[in-house]
Design a protein around this motif. Structure first.
Motif, PDB file in Angstrom:
ATOM      1  N   HIS A  24       0.790  -1.229   0.000  1.00 16.99           N
ATOM      2  CA  HIS A  24       0.000   0.000   0.000  1.00 16.99           C
ATOM      3  C   HIS A  24       0.829   1.289   0.000  1.00 16.99           C
ATOM      4  N   PRO A  25       1.916   1.398   0.772  1.00 19.43           N
ATOM      5  CA  PRO A  25       2.691   2.643   0.715  1.00 19.43           C
ATOM      6  C   PRO A  25       3.194   2.963  -0.697  1.00 19.43           C
ATOM      7  N   PHE A  26       3.641   1.946  -1.435  1.00 19.08           N
ATOM      8  CA  PHE A  26       4.068   2.152  -2.817  1.00 19.08           C
ATOM      9  C   PHE A  26       2.895   2.642  -3.666  1.00 19.08           C
ATOM     10  N   ASP A  27       1.727   2.056  -3.422  1.00 20.88           N
ATOM     11  CA  ASP A  27       0.536   2.410  -4.194  1.00 20.88           C
ATOM     12  C   ASP A  27       0.126   3.854  -3.931  1.00 20.88           C
ATOM     13  N   THR A  28       0.246   4.309  -2.695  1.00 16.51           N
ATOM     14  CA  THR A  28      -0.082   5.691  -2.363  1.00 16.51           C
ATOM     15  C   THR A  28       0.779   6.659  -3.159  1.00 16.51           C
ATOM     16  N   ILE A  29       2.073   6.398  -3.220  1.00 13.33           N
ATOM     17  CA  ILE A  29       2.979   7.274  -3.967  1.00 13.33           C
ATOM     18  C   ILE A  29       2.661   7.212  -5.454  1.00 13.33           C
ATOM     19  N   LYS A  30       2.340   6.036  -5.948  1.00 14.61           N
ATOM     20  CA  LYS A  30       1.976   5.880  -7.371  1.00 14.61           C
ATOM     21  C   LYS A  30       0.791   6.767  -7.724  1.00 14.61           C
TER      22      LYS A  30
ATOM     23  N   PRO B 136       4.244   9.087   8.862  1.00 19.22           N
ATOM     24  CA  PRO B 136       4.301   7.801   8.158  1.00 19.22           C
ATOM     25  C   PRO B 136       2.930   7.214   7.826  1.00 19.22           C
ATOM     26  N   ARG B 137       1.934   7.506   8.666  1.00 16.87           N
ATOM     27  CA  ARG B 137       0.615   6.934   8.406  1.00 16.87           C
ATOM     28  C   ARG B 137       0.004   7.493   7.120  1.00 16.87           C
ATOM     29  N   GLY B 138       0.540   8.621   6.633  1.00 15.12           N
ATOM     30  CA  GLY B 138       0.053   9.160   5.365  1.00 15.12           C
ATOM     31  C   GLY B 138       0.293   8.215   4.202  1.00 15.12           C
ATOM     32  N   LEU B 139       1.312   7.354   4.337  1.00 13.60           N
ATOM     33  CA  LEU B 139       1.603   6.371   3.286  1.00 13.60           C
ATOM     34  C   LEU B 139       0.549   5.274   3.247  1.00 13.60           C
ATOM     35  N   TYR B 140      -0.227   5.161   4.316  1.00 15.79           N
ATOM     36  CA  TYR B 140      -1.288   4.145   4.376  1.00 15.79           C
ATOM     37  C   TYR B 140      -2.671   4.769   4.235  1.00 15.79           C
ATOM     38  N   LYS B 141      -2.709   6.016   3.776  1.00 21.17           N
ATOM     39  CA  LYS B 141      -3.988   6.699   3.599  1.00 21.17           C
ATOM     40  C   LYS B 141      -4.789   5.979   2.520  1.00 21.17           C
ATOM     41  N   GLY B 142      -6.077   5.838   2.760  1.00 19.35           N
ATOM     42  CA  GLY B 142      -6.934   5.166   1.791  1.00 19.35           C
ATOM     43  C   GLY B 142      -6.922   3.662   1.910  1.00 19.35           C
TER      44      GLY B 142
ATOM     45  N   GLY C 219       4.436   7.675 -12.058  1.00 18.64           N
ATOM     46  CA  GLY C 219       4.339   6.754 -10.926  1.00 18.64           C
ATOM     47  C   GLY C 219       4.759   5.335 -11.251  1.00 18.64           C
ATOM     48  N   PHE C 220       5.373   5.129 -12.419  1.00 18.72           N
ATOM     49  CA  PHE C 220       5.734   3.770 -12.827  1.00 18.72           C
ATOM     50  C   PHE C 220       6.778   3.152 -11.895  1.00 18.72           C
ATOM     51  N   GLY C 221       7.722   3.982 -11.436  1.00 19.77           N
ATOM     52  CA  GLY C 221       8.761   3.468 -10.535  1.00 19.77           C
ATOM     53  C   GLY C 221       8.180   2.863  -9.267  1.00 19.77           C
ATOM     54  N   PRO C 222       7.342   3.620  -8.514  1.00 16.40           N
ATOM     55  CA  PRO C 222       6.729   3.038  -7.318  1.00 16.40           C
ATOM     56  C   PRO C 222       5.868   1.818  -7.608  1.00 16.40           C
ATOM     57  N   ALA C 223       5.182   1.827  -8.757  1.00 12.19           N
ATOM     58  CA  ALA C 223       4.335   0.674  -9.100  1.00 12.19           C
ATOM     59  C   ALA C 223       5.174  -0.578  -9.290  1.00 12.19           C
TER      60      ALA C 223
END
Length: 296
Positions: free
Chosen positions: A23-29, A62-68, A269-273
């Motif tokens: 999920h953290p990677f997905d948030t950045i994507k 850090p919890r912002g990376l798990y938003k959503g 966002g391809f890198g984080p994906a």
């Protein structure tokens, strides 16, 4: 215990593993995908994935990376249970005789069928998740119009239904199908092909966890390589404003993304994906295999 129940249980465990790892990677994507094209002479909000991580942690911790994560967490059981159960039932139909291993081609067909089924569950879930993940952009638009920003998954769903009715929750269904059907066909096909290659034949029952991790990681990477531009189109449509939309549909979104940013705009966002796909899908398949094996 019946095969359907085993697939339901194992699919749920696999989906939970995918979510917590990825999920953290997905948030950045999603943040990179949905950030507006800057005006001439101005810099984008995020310079790249690392900058997006830094800004997110600075603003939200850090919890912002798990938003959503609430929306997919609430439905992860249903989503992955449905994905692996439909795939398992299609395997039973395609199998020449009980217990016979499937060919790679048959796994591709089974994955595509599972993709159709899960699209109708994935679309509203992804819409809520993406709108929460991209909330920093949506908040600016909401402030300009004097509308309160939704506080969580349920609040997002209420706002969507208020603005566009229940059908609003299925905004982006076409690109969701365009991602899930070919994406799952490729993922399950590559997973099976890799396992058979490592096993030296169609019997993959004796493969170790390392081989399963490798096969799962490659399968996840293949999925995103095959459907990433479709995922970008889906994301921008799902975070688009309901009352004053920028895009009239998938093709319009595709044209406007390419016009504004060129083909590279389809790979925001391809890198984080890709960074997410290998560990998250490896976790999914290994958790599924371990659970399925434990259930007999």
């Amino acid at each position: 215990m019946g095969d359907v129940v085993k697939d339901l249980t194992a699919g749920t465990v696999g989906g939970a593993a995918n979510l917590f790892v990825g999920h953290p990677f997905d948030t950045i994507k999603v943040k990179l995908q949905s950030q507006p094209t800057p005006a001439p002479g101005q810099l984008p909000k995020y310079a790249g994935a690392i900058d997006a991580v830094k800004q997110t942690i600075a603003a939200e911790g850090p919890r912002g990376l798990y938003k959503g994560m609430g929306a997919p967490l609430a439905t992860v059981a249903a989503f992955n249970a449905l994905l692996f159960t439909v795939r398992g039932q299609m395997e039973a139909v395609l199998r020449s005789e009980p217990g016979a291993p499937l060919t790679v081609g048959q796994q591709v067909v089974a994955g595509a069928g599972a993709g159709v089924a899960v699209s109708f569950l994935a679309c509203p879930t992804e819409l809520i998740k993406c709108r929460l993940q991209a909330q920093s952009f949506l908040a600016e638009a909401a402030a300009a119009s004097g509308v309160a920003v939704p506080k969580g998954p349920i609040d997002v769903a209420k706002h969507v239904v208020r603005d566009d009715g229940a059908r609003g929750l299925f905004k982006g269904l076409v690109p969701t199908l365009g991602r899930e059907v070919p994406g799952n066909a490729v993922m399950f096909g590559v997973y099976e092909a890799t396992k058979q290659y490592l096993a030296g034949g169609p019997d993959t029952s004796n493969l170790g966890r390392g081989s399963q991790i490798l096969a799962g990681g490659l399968a996840g990477a293949a999925l995103w390589l095959s459907v990433y531009p479709t995922d970008v189109v889906k994301s921008v449509i799902q975070v688009d404003d309901y009352k004053n939309p920028r895009y009239s549909g998938s093709l319009d979104a595709l044209r406007k993304i390419v016009a504004a940013d060129g083909v590279k705009g389809l790979y925001k966002g391809f890198g984080p994906a890709m960074a997410r796909s290998v560990p998250a899908n490896a976790a999914t398949f290994v958790a599924y295999e371990i659970t399925r094996s434990a259930l007999g």
